[in-house]
Design a protein around this motif. Structure first.
Motif, PDB file in Angstrom:
ATOM      1  N   ARG A 542       0.824  -1.202   0.000  1.00 12.28           N
ATOM      2  CA  ARG A 542       0.000   0.000   0.000  1.00 12.28           C
ATOM      3  C   ARG A 542       0.858   1.251   0.000  1.00 12.28           C
ATOM      4  O   ARG A 542       0.499   2.267  -0.584  1.00 12.28           O
ATOM      5  CB  ARG A 542      -0.920  -0.001   1.236  1.00 12.28           C
ATOM      6  N   GLU A 543       2.016   1.163   0.659  1.00  9.88           N
ATOM      7  CA  GLU A 543       2.850   2.343   0.728  1.00  9.88           C
ATOM      8  C   GLU A 543       3.445   2.701  -0.636  1.00  9.88           C
ATOM      9  O   GLU A 543       3.830   3.855  -0.865  1.00  9.88           O
ATOM     10  CB  GLU A 543       3.971   2.146   1.741  1.00  9.88           C
ATOM     11  N   ARG A 544       3.522   1.748  -1.512  1.00 11.91           N
ATOM     12  CA  ARG A 544       4.009   2.033  -2.853  1.00 11.91           C
ATOM     13  C   ARG A 544       2.873   2.476  -3.760  1.00 11.91           C
ATOM     14  O   ARG A 544       3.013   3.435  -4.523  1.00 11.91           O
ATOM     15  CB  ARG A 544       4.693   0.802  -3.442  1.00 11.91           C
ATOM     16  N   GLN A 545       1.741   1.815  -3.726  1.00 10.18           N
ATOM     17  CA  GLN A 545       0.546   2.231  -4.463  1.00 10.18           C
ATOM     18  C   GLN A 545      -0.646   1.739  -3.690  1.00 10.18           C
ATOM     19  O   GLN A 545      -0.783   0.546  -3.409  1.00 10.18           O
ATOM     20  CB  GLN A 545       0.559   1.665  -5.886  1.00 10.18           C
ATOM     21  N   ALA A 546      -1.533   2.676  -3.385  1.00  6.97           N
ATOM     22  CA  ALA A 546      -2.648   2.342  -2.497  1.00  6.97           C
ATOM     23  C   ALA A 546      -3.887   1.913  -3.266  1.00  6.97           C
ATOM     24  O   ALA A 546      -4.706   1.170  -2.730  1.00  6.97           O
ATOM     25  CB  ALA A 546      -2.986   3.536  -1.604  1.00  6.97           C
ATOM     26  N   VAL A 547      -4.088   2.365  -4.486  1.00 13.09           N
ATOM     27  CA  VAL A 547      -5.320   2.084  -5.226  1.00 13.09           C
ATOM     28  C   VAL A 547      -4.941   1.629  -6.624  1.00 13.09           C
ATOM     29  O   VAL A 547      -4.042   2.194  -7.251  1.00 13.09           O
ATOM     30  CB  VAL A 547      -6.226   3.340  -5.302  1.00 13.09           C
ATOM     31  N   LEU A 571      -5.851  -2.421   1.670  1.00 10.87           N
ATOM     32  CA  LEU A 571      -6.056  -2.076   3.070  1.00 10.87           C
ATOM     33  C   LEU A 571      -4.733  -2.121   3.803  1.00 10.87           C
ATOM     34  O   LEU A 571      -3.928  -3.034   3.615  1.00 10.87           O
ATOM     35  CB  LEU A 571      -7.061  -3.042   3.705  1.00 10.87           C
ATOM     36  N   ASP A 572      -4.565  -1.096   4.579  1.00 10.49           N
ATOM     37  CA  ASP A 572      -3.298  -0.966   5.281  1.00 10.49           C
ATOM     38  C   ASP A 572      -3.152  -2.048   6.333  1.00 10.49           C
ATOM     39  O   ASP A 572      -4.100  -2.372   7.059  1.00 10.49           O
ATOM     40  CB  ASP A 572      -3.205   0.417   5.925  1.00 10.49           C
ATOM     41  N   VAL A 573      -1.973  -2.580   6.397  1.00  9.29           N
ATOM     42  CA  VAL A 573      -1.582  -3.525   7.439  1.00  9.29           C
ATOM     43  C   VAL A 573      -0.415  -2.877   8.163  1.00  9.29           C
ATOM     44  O   VAL A 573       0.447  -2.249   7.546  1.00  9.29           O
ATOM     45  CB  VAL A 573      -1.185  -4.884   6.840  1.00  9.29           C
ATOM     46  N   ASN A 604       4.900   5.100   7.577  1.00  5.10           N
ATOM     47  CA  ASN A 604       4.481   5.003   6.186  1.00  5.10           C
ATOM     48  C   ASN A 604       3.146   4.324   6.011  1.00  5.10           C
ATOM     49  O   ASN A 604       2.626   4.265   4.895  1.00  5.10           O
ATOM     50  CB  ASN A 604       5.532   4.255   5.362  1.00  5.10           C
ATOM     51  N   ASP A 605       2.598   3.778   7.083  1.00  4.40           N
ATOM     52  CA  ASP A 605       1.287   3.165   6.960  1.00  4.40           C
ATOM     53  C   ASP A 605       0.247   4.233   6.669  1.00  4.40           C
ATOM     54  O   ASP A 605       0.522   5.439   6.703  1.00  4.40           O
ATOM     55  CB  ASP A 605       0.953   2.391   8.234  1.00  4.40           C
ATOM     56  N   GLU A 606      -0.998   3.773   6.402  1.00  2.00           N
ATOM     57  CA  GLU A 606      -2.053   4.671   5.945  1.00  2.00           C
ATOM     58  C   GLU A 606      -2.264   5.808   6.934  1.00  2.00           C
ATOM     59  O   GLU A 606      -2.433   5.581   8.136  1.00  2.00           O
ATOM     60  CB  GLU A 606      -3.347   3.904   5.748  1.00  2.00           C
ATOM     61  N   PRO A 607      -2.258   7.041   6.421  1.00  2.00           N
ATOM     62  CA  PRO A 607      -2.446   8.181   7.322  1.00  2.00           C
ATOM     63  C   PRO A 607      -3.816   8.146   7.995  1.00  2.00           C
ATOM     64  O   PRO A 607      -4.783   7.550   7.480  1.00  2.00           O
ATOM     65  CB  PRO A 607      -2.296   9.393   6.396  1.00  2.00           C
ATOM     66  N   ASP A 608      -3.859   8.817   9.138  1.00  2.00           N
ATOM     67  CA  ASP A 608      -5.107   8.981   9.902  1.00  2.00           C
ATOM     68  C   ASP A 608      -5.704   7.645  10.313  1.00  2.00           C
ATOM     69  O   ASP A 608      -6.927   7.478  10.414  1.00  2.00           O
ATOM     70  CB  ASP A 608      -6.125   9.788   9.083  1.00  2.00           C
ATOM     71  N   THR A 609      -4.846   6.667  10.475  1.00  6.49           N
ATOM     72  CA  THR A 609      -5.301   5.386  11.019  1.00  6.49           C
ATOM     73  C   THR A 609      -4.417   5.041  12.201  1.00  6.49           C
ATOM     74  O   THR A 609      -3.380   5.669  12.444  1.00  6.49           O
ATOM     75  CB  THR A 609      -5.218   4.267   9.957  1.00  6.49           C
ATOM     76  N   ASN A 610      -4.886   4.044  12.944  1.00  7.43           N
ATOM     77  CA  ASN A 610      -4.080   3.620  14.100  1.00  7.43           C
ATOM     78  C   ASN A 610      -2.718   3.101  13.680  1.00  7.43           C
ATOM     79  O   ASN A 610      -1.763   3.140  14.468  1.00  7.43           O
ATOM     80  CB  ASN A 610      -4.836   2.546  14.892  1.00  7.43           C
ATOM     81  N   ASN A 611      -2.651   2.607  12.446  1.00  4.37           N
ATOM     82  CA  ASN A 611      -1.359   2.084  11.993  1.00  4.37           C
ATOM     83  C   ASN A 611      -0.311   3.186  11.857  1.00  4.37           C
ATOM     84  O   ASN A 611       0.880   2.909  11.930  1.00  4.37           O
ATOM     85  CB  ASN A 611      -1.515   1.366  10.658  1.00  4.37           C
ATOM     86  N   SER A 612      -0.757   4.401  11.607  1.00  2.00           N
ATOM     87  CA  SER A 612       0.198   5.494  11.445  1.00  2.00           C
ATOM     88  C   SER A 612       0.165   6.483  12.598  1.00  2.00           C
ATOM     89  O   SER A 612       0.945   7.427  12.631  1.00  2.00           O
ATOM     90  CB  SER A 612      -0.095   6.250  10.138  1.00  2.00           C
ATOM     91  N   ARG A 613      -0.755   6.314  13.508  1.00  2.00           N
ATOM     92  CA  ARG A 613      -0.802   7.199  14.669  1.00  2.00           C
ATOM     93  C   ARG A 613       0.345   6.823  15.602  1.00  2.00           C
ATOM     94  O   ARG A 613       0.528   5.658  15.944  1.00  2.00           O
ATOM     95  CB  ARG A 613      -2.139   7.064  15.376  1.00  2.00           C
ATOM     96  N   ASP A 663       3.459   2.850  17.045  1.00  4.18           N
ATOM     97  CA  ASP A 663       2.182   3.129  16.407  1.00  4.18           C
ATOM     98  C   ASP A 663       1.070   2.425  17.177  1.00  4.18           C
ATOM     99  O   ASP A 663       1.322   1.668  18.118  1.00  4.18           O
ATOM    100  CB  ASP A 663       2.204   2.708  14.940  1.00  4.18           C
ATOM    101  N   CYS A 664      -0.163   2.673  16.760  1.00  9.43           N
ATOM    102  CA  CYS A 664      -1.326   2.111  17.460  1.00  9.43           C
ATOM    103  C   CYS A 664      -1.911   0.940  16.715  1.00  9.43           C
ATOM    104  O   CYS A 664      -3.076   0.560  16.951  1.00  9.43           O
ATOM    105  CB  CYS A 664      -2.381   3.205  17.659  1.00  9.43           C
ATOM    106  N   GLY A 665      -1.142   0.390  15.801  1.00  7.76           N
ATOM    107  CA  GLY A 665      -1.646  -0.741  15.052  1.00  7.76           C
ATOM    108  C   GLY A 665      -1.613  -2.017  15.861  1.00  7.76           C
ATOM    109  O   GLY A 665      -1.159  -2.076  17.001  1.00  7.76           O
TER     110      GLY A 665
END
Length: 1306
Positions: A542-547, A571-573, A604-613, A663-665
């Motif tokens: 996802r960090e390289r291409q998300a969609v 989906l971010d992991v 580098n995980d998805e912004p505004d998620t627990n993975n990047s918080r 992080d909070c992931g």
């Protein structure tokens, strides 16, 4: 004669060649080189090859703007590639190659480097996405689209060919539907059909070159594939089509006007256009009986009469034309025709009956009548499509209608009929005729007689035939999907996306596939189920291409397809741990310093998620309780003041904190970063001395001794702040130095020393009150102080000093002008018991700054009390010495023996003042001044004098003037020439120079001497002027000594070589060569000479060369002669004297023969001259005898050479020819023949030997016969009787034998 011919015979032997070191030269092929552009770096490019005939060691080199491409082995000449070549960037360039043998200048040569192309570039399409649309009627062979790919290579590697790799859909009829030409033009190769073939195509294109050499292999380079999308546009190119091939109906003859008979149906052959169709009756066997509406309904338009049709089988034939509303592609109406047969029936009273037949092959018998019919029709058939094989027969007029459950989907035609008629069940609502809704439909056809009201009912079972009338459809145009970025290969993304196709059988079988695009290498779809799975899970990130956007295509068995867009979100992991940027090292001062630093981190995980918080925390540590970190912002602060002394000294004030960034992931990932906080110590403790004051004693004049020691300590615990430095202040503190010595932690002592080069002086200061300070280095400036008293013990140590004021210079006039005391030297000593004397150390005598020795040693004296007296007033001479330096010093008789008792030397300068007591005098330079009137111009310098005056200033300044100028001719006459010359005065290196210039032109025909008297006088400020004079002889060289040299070249080339010619002539003659002019000889002359050069050849003593003397000197120097011949010299003398018609290659031989002939002539002439001179000499001898009788013995009058003429001394011998001579005391200004210009000493065999008190007679040659005794020669007799000179000088003996001078016959 032998002497004359000897140089000619030796000339070939003297012409030798000298071989010098020859420079190397490059081989002929070292002008260009060709190199492939794929030559590897460091590979051998070429070799520099040069040859040297001397076999010297060669050194090679490369220079120029493009020399950086190569590196060269300077010893071997091997050249290697140092920078890559690129044909497409630089096809050709030039370098300079050089080679040197160490002896000559480097040989340089340009070399052209040609870069050869290699197939190192693949073709590149100018665009990567192409699309176009074409009409289905596009003719075969037409251009569909053009693509362009470029390849910068040349040759076959730059020729691009194009390929169609794939055609989508991949069906047999589309495989060869297109072809591509060499220029990239895509051509239609077969017919298109919107109805029968695909409505769109996708072409995968590729471009390749024809291949070429690359890295020593034949390589074909191909581009990345590109896609061309082609949409097919339907065109109105087909005529309408009737849905039935034949139409027939019946109508009762009593049918009223507008009674419907039959409906015909035609559809547009172009499915993509479906143009509306209108109908008309174009032909009829009974015009006017029937009419047709735009909808195709045929109705009665006039009364019918069956009896009129008996001959026509009771039938009316109608030709119905169906015309599309719009014109076709050819600009014409698109139409189709069909024949309709209408039978006019007689009126009957039977109920209608239904039959299963087709007119006219029906047999209307009760046995044929039936009530149940079956029919087949394609689903969704167009409106007005009839149901076949349903015919009703009756003699009456009846009305038709439909009943039944599916009557709404159909209609019956005709609605009213008479007699027998084909009854058609027509599709009225095609959308209701749907195989997918029901496969069998049931209607009842009711026929009711309009008169008898009798009716019949026929049940029609309609079987629907399925057709591929539905293309697969996706419920949504966009599906937003998601998949975890760590999904494994084969993971199902979705299995719920299905396309719907209500068709059955093969028409309803759907296959799925992903169209090419970004992401097809990551996902794949099951062609049957449509399940989307992960194709390669390792590529998901996802960090390289998300969609990813993919196009999913569903295709049924009939080739109809539909697409939908898949928007797949990864989906971010929580697979990326936080990253901390930068390093953190903080410096803060203790007590007042604060720590405030924000830890910079990101995930580098998805912004505004627990993975990047991110959450920040401080891990426990020895000093972590003194700090806090904000969990959200990462701001690190100190909790309270920091104390450096509270930190373990071994840490050096450094506190290492560990901050955890998590992080909070799930699971949570974290990163730790160390933050180094360096607590800088401040000087918060004062040093303390162990005493408040110190007292020391030191003896004066003793340098480098220890005076005393002070001690202090500091309570700070860190080395930076407990280090103590001492400083000293107070009056005289600069006489001491304080050395700090560390005694331990926080303890130090200050050692008070006298510097090695400093000692104290009691007479200057006997006590020093100092302040010693102990401080810690730093900006705080905290220090402790203590008093230090240093007492100086007195010693008699000071040397005396001279009083500078008493050494001021004095002036004394020369020549006894002053007497007595002129100065007094004074001295002083700070010691109280000093006893001083003044001593004279040296006397320095200088003149104009130059030491002149001891000339002034006794002029002055110095007494012990310092008085300076004149001792020798009369001896003082400015011209001998202008400055007397009295070097003196003072001596202290009571100085302690340990110390120096003498002062420094002082100098008393006594300046000697000049008196104008010296006259100017000329400097003898022995120059001879010669004037060539023909060459000298006005304002040109012709002579110079030099003079000096030993006086100084204005007394020694000299001014020149011309006192007198006369011209002394050869005949002795004197002519005034006062205004012919002028003199200018200049000064160089203390020598005054008088430059004498010519004022007016001189007469070149005059022969004689200009006598110029120059006066030099000084310019004293006071007193009389003193002067001196000198007479200069300026000898003239007249035009009779002008020599002409003729050359085989023209004056331009002679002018070009004039410097070489002058150098050669000067080398041969040892004279100064003065060129008059260079001119071409008249072309009419037959001589080989083309130009001549006029010149004078003058010796340094003023004598000049004649033509014959010049010829002899040139012939005597074979090297110069060869050089002049090479420069074109052919004749010496006038143009007419010598000519040559031989080729240039024989010039040297001819000149030799000419010289030989000339010498023979000279000898003949000399013999003739000798005969004449013999007579003249005898006459002179008689005159000389008379003079000899009156001349005192031993007195020999001098007769120098006369510069500027060729008049020799009394014997007619030229002194510049270095021949022995002796003045006979004969007159030399008397008239003489031109033949006397030839020196007897140089041209005949006479010899004159000079001796003192002896006489030597030249012996006769052995072959000469003895001469008989003759009478004594008169001149010899007279000379032998000469008396001795009055002074008593012994006369010089003079003895010679010369028959030519024999005067006996007189």
């Amino acid at each position: 004669m032998a002497r004359i011919w000897l140089p000619c015979l030796l000339l070939p032997a003297l012409l030798v060649s000298v071989a010098a070191n020859v420079p190397p030269r490059f081989e002929a092929n070292m002008s260009s080189v060709s190199l492939p552009e794929d030559l590897p770096l460091g590979a051998e490019a070429f070799w520099l090859v040069a040859k040297d005939t001397d076999n010297d060691a060669l050194t090679y080199g490369i220079s120029g703007a493009y020399a950086y491409f190569f590196s060269v082995n300077k010893d071997t000449g091997e050249v290697k590639l140092a920078s890559p070549l690129d044909f497409e960037t630089l096809k050709f360039f030039s370098i300079d190659i050089s080679v040197s043998d160490g002896h000559n200048n480097p040989v340089r040569k340009p070399m052209s480097v040609v870069v050869e192309d290699r197939n190192d570039n693949a073709p590149v399409f100018e665009n990567t996405v192409f699309s176009t649309s074409i009409d289905e009627t596009l003719p075969v062979g037409s251009l569909v689209f053009s693509v362009l790919a470029k390849d910068p290579d040349t040759g076959s590697g730059g020729v691009v060919q194009y390929f169609i790799e794939k055609v989508i859909p991949d069906t047999p009829d589309s495989k060869d539907l297109f072809r591509i030409l060499e220029d990239g033009s895509i051509i239609l190769n077969d017919n298109l059909s919107y109805n029968n073939k695909s409505v769109s195509y996708q072409l995968q294109l590729k471009a390749c070159d024809l291949g070429g050499q690359f890295n020593n292999n034949f390589t074909v380079q191909c581009s990345q594939p590109v896609f061309l999308s082609i949409s097919v546009n339907d065109q109105p190119d087909l005529d309408p089509q009737f849905v039935r091939q034949f139409y027939s109906a019946s109508v009762s003859e009593d049918a009223t006007v507008n009674t419907s008979v039959l409906m015909v149906q035609a559809v547009d052959g172009d499915k993509g256009i479906n143009d509306p169709v209108t109908y008309s009756i174009s032909n009829s066997t009974r015009p006017g009986w029937f009419a047709i509406g735009e909808d195709g309904l045929i109705s009665v338009s006039a009364p019918l009469d069956r009896e009129l049709l008996l001959e026509d089988n009771e039938e009316v034939q109608l030709q119905v034309t169906a015309t599309e509303k719009n014109l076709n592609i050819y600009g014409q109406e698109a139409k189709a025709t069909t024949w309709v047969t209408i039978t006019v029936l007689d009126v009957n009273d039977h109920k209608p009956e239904f039959y299963s037949c087709v007119l006219p092959d029906c047999f209307f018998t009760p046995q044929e009548a039936q009530d149940n019919f079956s029919a087949y029709v394609d689903e969704h058939a167009s409106t007005r499509i009839p149901i076949d094989n349903l015919t009703m027969g009756s003699n009456g007029t009846f009305l038709l209608s439909l009943m039944g459950p599916d009557a709404g989907a159909f209609s019956v035609s005709p609605v009213r009929a008479a007699g027998s008629a084909e009854v058609q069940v027509l599709v009225r609502a095609s959308e209701m005729v749907d195989y997918e809704s029901q496969t069998v439909m049931l209607v009842q056809v009711v026929a009711a007689d309009s008169v008898s009201q009798l009716s019949s009912v026929a049940t029609v079972t309609i079987h629907l035939r399925d057709s591929n009338d539905h293309r697969p459809t996706f419920p949504q145009r966009l599906y937003v999907l998601s998949v975890l970025e760590d999904s494994a290969t084969g993971s199902v993304v979705t299995s719920s996306i299905h396309a719907e196709d209500p068709d059955t059988g093969e028409w309803g079988h759907i296959t799925y596939r992903l169209l090419p695009g970004n992401g097809v290498d990551l996902f794949e779809v099951d062609p049957d189920s449509g399940t989307l799975t992960v194709k390669n899970g390792t590529l998901l990130d996802r960090e390289r291409q998300a969609v990813y956007y993919l196009t999913l295509q569903a295709t049924d068995g009939g080739g109809l397809s539909d697409t939908t867009m898949l928007q797949i979100h990864l989906l971010d992991v929580n697979d990326n741990a936080p990253v901390v940027t930068g390093s953190y090292s903080i410096f803060v001062q203790e007590e007042e310093g604060t720590v405030s630093v924000t830890i910079q981190a990101y995930d580098n995980d998805e912004p505004d998620t627990n993975n990047s918080r991110l959450l920040f925390s401080l891990l426990p540590g020895p000093y972590s309780q003194n700090f806090s970190v904000d969990p959200d912002s990462g701001l690190l602060r100190n909790v309270g003041p920091l104390d450096r002394e509270a930190i373990d000294p071994a840490l050096g004030g450094r506190i290492v904190l560990t901050v955890s960034v998590a992080d909070c992931g799930v699971p949570s990932l974290s990163t730790e970063v160390n933050v180094t906080v360096t607590v800088e110590d401040i000087n918060d403790n004062l040093p303390v001395f162990n005493q408040s004051s110190y007292k020391f004693r030191v003896e004066e004049r003793v340098p480098g001794v220890l005076v005393g020691v002070v001690e202090a300590w500091d309570a700070d615990q860190t080395e930076a702040n407990n280090r103590i430095s001492f400083s000293l202040s107070g009056s005289g503190a600069n006489n001491f130095m304080l050395r700090g010595v560390v005694l331990g932690s926080g303890k130090a002592e200050g050692q008070l020393w006298l510097p090695p080069d400093v000692s104290l002086d009691y007479e200057t200061q006997d006590i020093f009150k100092l302040i010693v300070s102990a401080e810690n280095p730093g900006p705080q400036g905290h220090e402790a102080t203590a008093e230090v008293n240093v007492t100086v013990v007195d010693v008699n140590d000071e040397p005396p000093t001279l009083v500078e004021a008493s050494l001021r210079g004095v002036s004394v006039a020369e020549n006894g002008s002053q007497h007595g005391q002129v100065a007094e030297v004074m001295a002083q000593d700070v010691d109280t018991e000093a006893q001083l004397e003044i001593l004279l150390m040296n006397v320095i005598c200088t003149k104009a700054g130059v030491d002149v020795g001891s000339v002034c040693q006794g002029w002055f004296s110095v007494a012990a009390n310092g008085s300076v007296y004149i001792s020798q007033s009369e001896a003082i001479d400015y011209e001998a010495c202008d400055l007397v330096t009295m070097v003196v010093r003072a001596y202290d008789l009571n100085t302690d023996p340990r110390f120096h008792a003498y002062s420094a030397n002082g100098s008393l300068l006594i300046t000697i003042e000049d008196v104008n007591d010296n006259a100017p005098y000329f400097l003898q330079d022995n120059k001879t001044f010669v004037i060539i009137p023909e060459l000298v111009l006005p304002n040109q310098q012709v002579a110079s004098v030099q003079a000096r005056d030993e006086d100084s200033g204005n007394n020694g300044a000299i001014r020149f003037s011309i006192l007198q100028a006369n011209f002394l001719a050869k005949d002795g006459t004197m002519t005034p020439s006062q205004n012919f010359f002028r003199v200018f005065t200049s000064l160089e290196a203390n020598v005054f120079i008088g430059n004498i210039e010519l004022v007016t032109n001189l007469d070149p025909t005059l022969q004689g001497t200009y006598q110029v008297t120059v006066k030099a006088q000084d310019t004293p400020s006071v007193g009389p002027v003193q002067e001196a004079t000198i007479t200069l002889n300026l000898f003239t060289v007249d035009q009779s000594y002008r020599v002409r040299l003729q050359f085989s070249t023209y004056k331009e080339e002679v002018g070009t070589n004039v410097d070489k010619i002058k150098a050669a002539l000067a080398q041969a003659t040892k004279t100064s060569v003065y060129i008059v002019n260079i001119q071409d000889i008249d072309s009419l002359a037959r001589a080989q000479a083309h130009s001549y050069l006029d010149a004078y050849f003058v010796f340094s003593n003023g004598t000049a060369l004649t033509l014959s003397q010049l010829s002899m000197m040139i012939q005597s120097d074979q090297g110069v002669l060869t050089q002049l011949l090479q420069l074109g010299l052919v004749v010496l003398g006038s143009q007419e004297s010598q000519e040559s018609d031989q080729p240039k290659v024989l010039t040297g031989v001819i000149i030799g023969l000419a010289v030989a002939l000339l010498l023979v002539l000279v000898i003949v002439i000399a013999a003739f001259v000798c005969v004449r001179k013999s007579y003249h000499r005898k006459l002179r001898a008689m005159k000389a005898s008379k003079e000899a009788q009156t001349t005192a013995a031993g007195v020999m009058p001098s007769a120098p050479a006369i510069p500027g003429t060729n008049m020799y001394n009394t014997e007619r011998a030229n002194p510049m020819l270095n021949l022995p001579t002796k003045d006979l005391g004969l007159e030399y200004l008397t008239s003489f023949s031109d033949l006397d210009d030839v020196s007897l000493n140089s041209l005949d065999e006479n010899s004159v030997d000079l001796g003192t008190n002896n006489q030597k007679t030249k012996k006769d040659p052995p072959h000469s016969a003895p001469e008989p005794e003759s009478e004594p020669e008169p001149l010899k007799t007279v000379l032998s009787r000469r008396k001795e000179a009055p002074r008593g000088q012994q006369q010089e003996g003079l003895s010679f034998t010369n028959a030519g001078l024999d005067t006996t016959d007189l």
